[in-house]
Design an enzyme around this catalytic site. Structure first.
Site, PDB file in Angstrom:
ATOM      1  N   GLY A 111       0.821  -1.217   0.000  1.00  0.00           N
ATOM      2  CA  GLY A 111       0.000   0.000   0.000  1.00  0.00           C
ATOM      3  C   GLY A 111       0.844   1.252   0.000  1.00  0.00           C
ATOM      4  N   GLY A 116      -2.520   3.683   6.080  1.00  0.00           N
ATOM      5  CA  GLY A 116      -2.889   3.038   7.345  1.00  0.00           C
ATOM      6  C   GLY A 116      -2.268   1.664   7.560  1.00  0.00           C
ATOM      7  N   LYS A 117      -1.199   1.348   6.856  1.00  0.00           N
ATOM      8  CA  LYS A 117      -0.598   0.007   6.984  1.00  0.00           C
ATOM      9  C   LYS A 117      -0.138  -0.274   8.422  1.00  0.00           C
ATOM     10  CE  LYS A 117       2.521   0.687   3.824  1.00  0.00           C
ATOM     11  NZ  LYS A 117       2.125   2.087   3.491  1.00  0.00           N
ATOM     12  N   ASP A 206       5.908  -4.748   7.278  1.00  0.00           N
ATOM     13  CA  ASP A 206       5.258  -3.456   7.101  1.00  0.00           C
ATOM     14  C   ASP A 206       6.155  -2.529   6.273  1.00  0.00           C
ATOM     15  OD1 ASP A 206       3.962  -1.050   7.278  1.00  0.00           O
ATOM     16  OD2 ASP A 206       3.971  -0.925   9.475  1.00  0.00           O
ATOM     17  N   CYS A 244      -6.451   3.366   0.233  1.00  0.00           N
ATOM     18  CA  CYS A 244      -7.227   4.465   0.797  1.00  0.00           C
ATOM     19  C   CYS A 244      -7.261   5.599  -0.217  1.00  0.00           C
ATOM     20  CB  CYS A 244      -6.553   4.911   2.097  1.00  0.00           C
ATOM     21  SG  CYS A 244      -7.371   6.256   2.905  1.00  0.00           S
ATOM     22  N   ARG A 278       6.542  12.969  -1.223  1.00  0.00           N
ATOM     23  CA  ARG A 278       6.872  11.546  -1.084  1.00  0.00           C
ATOM     24  C   ARG A 278       5.762  10.688  -1.708  1.00  0.00           C
ATOM     25  NH1 ARG A 278       7.891   8.448   4.680  1.00  0.00           N
ATOM     26  NH2 ARG A 278       8.973  10.370   5.145  1.00  0.00           N
TER      27      ARG A 278
HETATM   28  N1  LIG Z   1      -7.235   2.184   9.719  1.00  0.00           N
HETATM   29  C1  LIG Z   1      -6.739   3.037  10.625  1.00  0.00           C
HETATM   30  N2  LIG Z   1      -7.055   2.923  11.926  1.00  0.00           N
HETATM   31  C2  LIG Z   1      -6.558   3.798  12.834  1.00  0.00           C
HETATM   32  N3  LIG Z   1      -5.748   4.824  12.528  1.00  0.00           N
HETATM   33  C3  LIG Z   1      -5.394   4.980  11.253  1.00  0.00           C
HETATM   34  C4  LIG Z   1      -5.866   4.098  10.235  1.00  0.00           C
HETATM   35  N4  LIG Z   1      -5.349   4.496   9.065  1.00  0.00           N
HETATM   36  C5  LIG Z   1      -4.596   5.567   9.322  1.00  0.00           C
HETATM   37  N5  LIG Z   1      -4.611   5.878  10.636  1.00  0.00           N
HETATM   38  C6  LIG Z   1      -3.939   7.048  11.244  1.00  0.00           C
HETATM   39  O1  LIG Z   1      -3.089   7.620  10.252  1.00  0.00           O
HETATM   40  C7  LIG Z   1      -1.729   7.590  10.669  1.00  0.00           C
HETATM   41  C8  LIG Z   1      -0.852   7.209   9.509  1.00  0.00           C
HETATM   42  O2  LIG Z   1      -1.152   5.868   9.111  1.00  0.00           O
HETATM   43  P1  LIG Z   1      -0.036   4.751   9.016  1.00  0.00           P
HETATM   44  O3  LIG Z   1      -0.620   3.499   9.571  1.00  0.00           O
HETATM   45  O4  LIG Z   1       1.254   5.195   9.608  1.00  0.00           O
HETATM   46  O5  LIG Z   1       0.126   4.655   7.433  1.00  0.00           O
HETATM   47  P2  LIG Z   1       1.170   3.804   6.597  1.00  0.00           P
HETATM   48  O6  LIG Z   1       1.763   2.776   7.505  1.00  0.00           O
HETATM   49  O7  LIG Z   1       0.377   3.216   5.489  1.00  0.00           O
HETATM   50  O8  LIG Z   1       2.190   4.771   6.075  1.00  0.00           O
HETATM   51  C9  LIG Z   1      -1.679   6.602  11.814  1.00  0.00           C
HETATM   52  O9  LIG Z   1      -0.693   6.970  12.736  1.00  0.00           O
HETATM   53  C10 LIG Z   1      -3.056   6.699  12.414  1.00  0.00           C
HETATM   54  O10 LIG Z   1      -3.129   7.793  13.299  1.00  0.00           O
HETATM   55  O1  LIG Z   2      10.690   0.358   1.117  1.00  0.00           O
HETATM   56  P1  LIG Z   2       9.222   0.586   1.054  1.00  0.00           P
HETATM   57  O2  LIG Z   2       8.443  -0.626   0.657  1.00  0.00           O
HETATM   58  O3  LIG Z   2       8.879   1.771   0.216  1.00  0.00           O
HETATM   59  O4  LIG Z   2       8.698   0.867   2.525  1.00  0.00           O
HETATM   60  C1  LIG Z   2       9.426   1.561   3.472  1.00  0.00           C
HETATM   61  C2  LIG Z   2       9.131   3.029   3.403  1.00  0.00           C
HETATM   62  O5  LIG Z   2       7.750   3.274   3.636  1.00  0.00           O
HETATM   63  C3  LIG Z   2       7.546   4.405   4.420  1.00  0.00           C
HETATM   64  C4  LIG Z   2       6.622   5.247   3.562  1.00  0.00           C
HETATM   65  O6  LIG Z   2       6.290   6.451   4.114  1.00  0.00           O
HETATM   66  O7  LIG Z   2       7.051   3.913   5.635  1.00  0.00           O
HETATM   67  P2  LIG Z   2       6.584   4.611   6.999  1.00  0.00           P
HETATM   68  O8  LIG Z   2       5.715   5.725   6.591  1.00  0.00           O
HETATM   69  O9  LIG Z   2       5.882   3.513   7.723  1.00  0.00           O
HETATM   70  O10 LIG Z   2       7.801   5.082   7.693  1.00  0.00           O
HETATM   71  C5  LIG Z   2       8.942   4.999   4.619  1.00  0.00           C
HETATM   72  O11 LIG Z   2       9.233   5.490   5.840  1.00  0.00           O
HETATM   73  C6  LIG Z   2       9.841   3.802   4.424  1.00  0.00           C
HETATM   74  O12 LIG Z   2      11.137   4.127   4.112  1.00  0.00           O
END
Ligand SMILES: Nc1ncnc2c1ncn2[C@@H]1O[C@H](COP(=O)(O)OP(=O)(O)O)[C@@H](O)[C@H]1O
Ligand SMILES: O=P(O)(O)OC[C@H]1O[C@@](CO)(OP(=O)(O)O)[C@@H](O)[C@@H]1O
Length: 410
Positions: A111, A116-117, A206, A244, A278
């Site tokens: 994703g 929200g991963k 993740d 999303c 990004r």
């Molecule tokens: N499904 C969800 N349930 C709860 N909080 C969420 C959800 N999706 C996004 N968020 C909120 O958005 C923020 C960013 O999402 P995040 O999980 O870090 O995204 P990703 O890992 O895809 O980059 C989280 O810290 C949380 O506050």
């Molecule tokens: O290497 P990929 O698959 O892009 O995933 C890792 C990257 O995803 C990100 C995308 O924003 O994760 P995160 O937001 O969870 O910190 C970067 O921080 C991270 O470097």
């Protein structure tokens, strides 16, 4: 975030406009020179800090039973009830009695950033911990972003925040894809080692895993592990794709992203603009995981004589969209009860995501925006709304969509 002063206005003491993820030769050469085992051996990376997400009111996951799992019972009518996993020790004993390797599970997340991963990972872990069938399983999320951040700090400390930022060394620019891969490989390596050494039973990888090439790499690592006679377990891969495209959700999520370590010394507006860039970079390289890719993987597994099974599930817009028709399941030959039970629970989690976790998240998004709209009008209140609306405006989302489509049309 330090960009917010006590009186609520958005000011920053930071003089640098760089971001932590900007590439630096020293960090990168360290990655090349030192094996990932160095980082593990020195305990540099600790992924085990999952915080428990509160359960929605009135819901008790402890009450889950096969009766509540209509879709799932059809795939395993002979599964024992109540669902019970044997402890790892029981399985080790059984392993001595047969040559079949015990199973471990890897959820491979897919994703774009800020869909929200990581939030879903924590919720999945909570869900499995709260279920009697899986509560004793050791679940860990392995986040490539966290590994990157920790390694950057470890190598550069505060200097990592003072590096000049220029677009040519932006880690997320397509031309730096190969450099970013190093962090993902280190993370995956750690994940597989922890499964193999029986420190963990359910691992979540993740990362965005946004390109077909990366996913091929992940699956080839898993199949090599499964084919290796010295491996202690068999790894069952489960793809979990989070999508999303609701603008309010994306804005809220990006807002929350500005509070992580990438931006701790950055002005709020800068952080939003940087994350927006990004996300554009990711869209230009993103290929969603499709049924076609699933079928190709199954074929390639079958040609290699691997029977570990493959599963793929989707959560779209926090569970508001049903994904039953796009979820896929390829059961392994001789599917054990343990595997069947995990798959049933994964499917339950996905199919009921909206009521389990999605609705309370959506409430938080609504509250956030109504509060922000009020603050926006009040002088001296914390006004995130202006930056969010200025950067993540209608044009931004149109452009994002165009970039995505252009990339998919390639
Ligand atoms: N499904 C969800 N349930 C709860 N909080 C969420 C959800 N999706 C996004 N968020 C909120 O958005 C923020 C960013 O999402 P995040 O999980 O870090 O995204 P990703 O890992 O895809 O980059 C989280 O810290 C949380 O506050
Ligand atoms: O290497 P990929 O698959 O892009 O995933 C890792 C990257 O995803 C990100 C995308 O924003 O994760 P995160 O937001 O969870 O910190 C970067 O921080 C991270 O470097």
């Amino acid at each position: 975030m330090s960009g917010t002063s006590l009186n609520g206005s958005l000011k920053s003491n930071s003089t640098s406009e760089n971001s932590l993820f900007s590439l630096n030769k020293k960090v990168y050469s360290n990655l090349l020179l030192q094996k990932s085992s160095y980082y593990y051996a020195n305990d540099e990376i600790d992924e085990n800090n999952e915080s428990d997400v509160p359960l929605p009111h009135g819901l008790s996951l402890n009450n889950l039973s096969t009766e509540h799992l209509p879709t799932l019972s059809r795939v395993n009518s002979h599964s024992p009830s109540p669902l019970t996993f044997k402890s790892t020790r029981d399985y080790s004993r059984l392993m001595n009695e047969s040559t079949v390797k015990d199973s471990k599970f890897v959820f491979v997340l897919v994703g774009l950033p800020a869909v929200g991963k990581s939030a879903v990972s924590s919720q999945l872990i909570q869900f499995l911990r709260n279920n009697p069938a899986t509560h004793s399983l050791r679940c860990t999320s392995f986040n490539a972003g966290k590994v990157r951040r920790k390694m950057s700090y470890r190598n550069l400390g505060m200097r990592s925040m003072q590096l000049a930022n220029n677009s040519s060394d932006d880690l997320f620019s397509p031309k730096n894809t190969e450099k970013k891969e190093k962090y993902a490989r280190i993370t995956l390596d750690k994940l597989i080692k922890e499964l193999d050494s029986d420190i963990c039973d359910v691992a979540i990888f993740d990362a965005t895993n946004s390109q077909v090439q990366r996913r091929k790499f992940v699956f080839s690592e898993i199949s090599s592990y499964n084919q290796d006679i010295h491996s202690n377990f068999s790894i069952i891969p489960i793809v979990l794709q989070i999508t999303c495209d609701d603008q309010s959700f994306v804005k809220f999520n990006i807002h929350n992203k500005t509070f992580n370590e990438d931006y701790f010394d950055k002005p709020y507006h800068y952080a939003i603009a940087d994350f927006a860039r990004r996300l554009k970079n990711y869209c230009s390289q993103f290929t969603p995981f499709s049924k076609n890719e699933f079928a190709l993987l199954v074929d390639s597994f079958d040609t290699k004589g691997l029977n570990s099974g493959l599963f793929a599930y989707n959560i779209i817009n926090s569970g508001l969209v049903s994904t039953t028709s796009i979820n896929s399941r390829h059961l392994p030959a001789n599917c054990s009860d343990k595997v069947m039970e995990m798959i049933m629970l994964a499917e339950y989690f996905v199919e009921h995501y909206a009521s389990l976790f999605g609705s309370s998240y959506i409430e938080r998004v609504k509250d956030f925006f109504s509060e922000q709209k009020q603050n926006h009008l009040k002088l001296g209140s914390l006004d995130y709304f202006s930056s969010l609306s200025a950067v993540l405006d209608e044009n931004y989302f149109i452009e994002l969509q165009e970039i995505l489509e252009k990339n998919l049309g390639k």
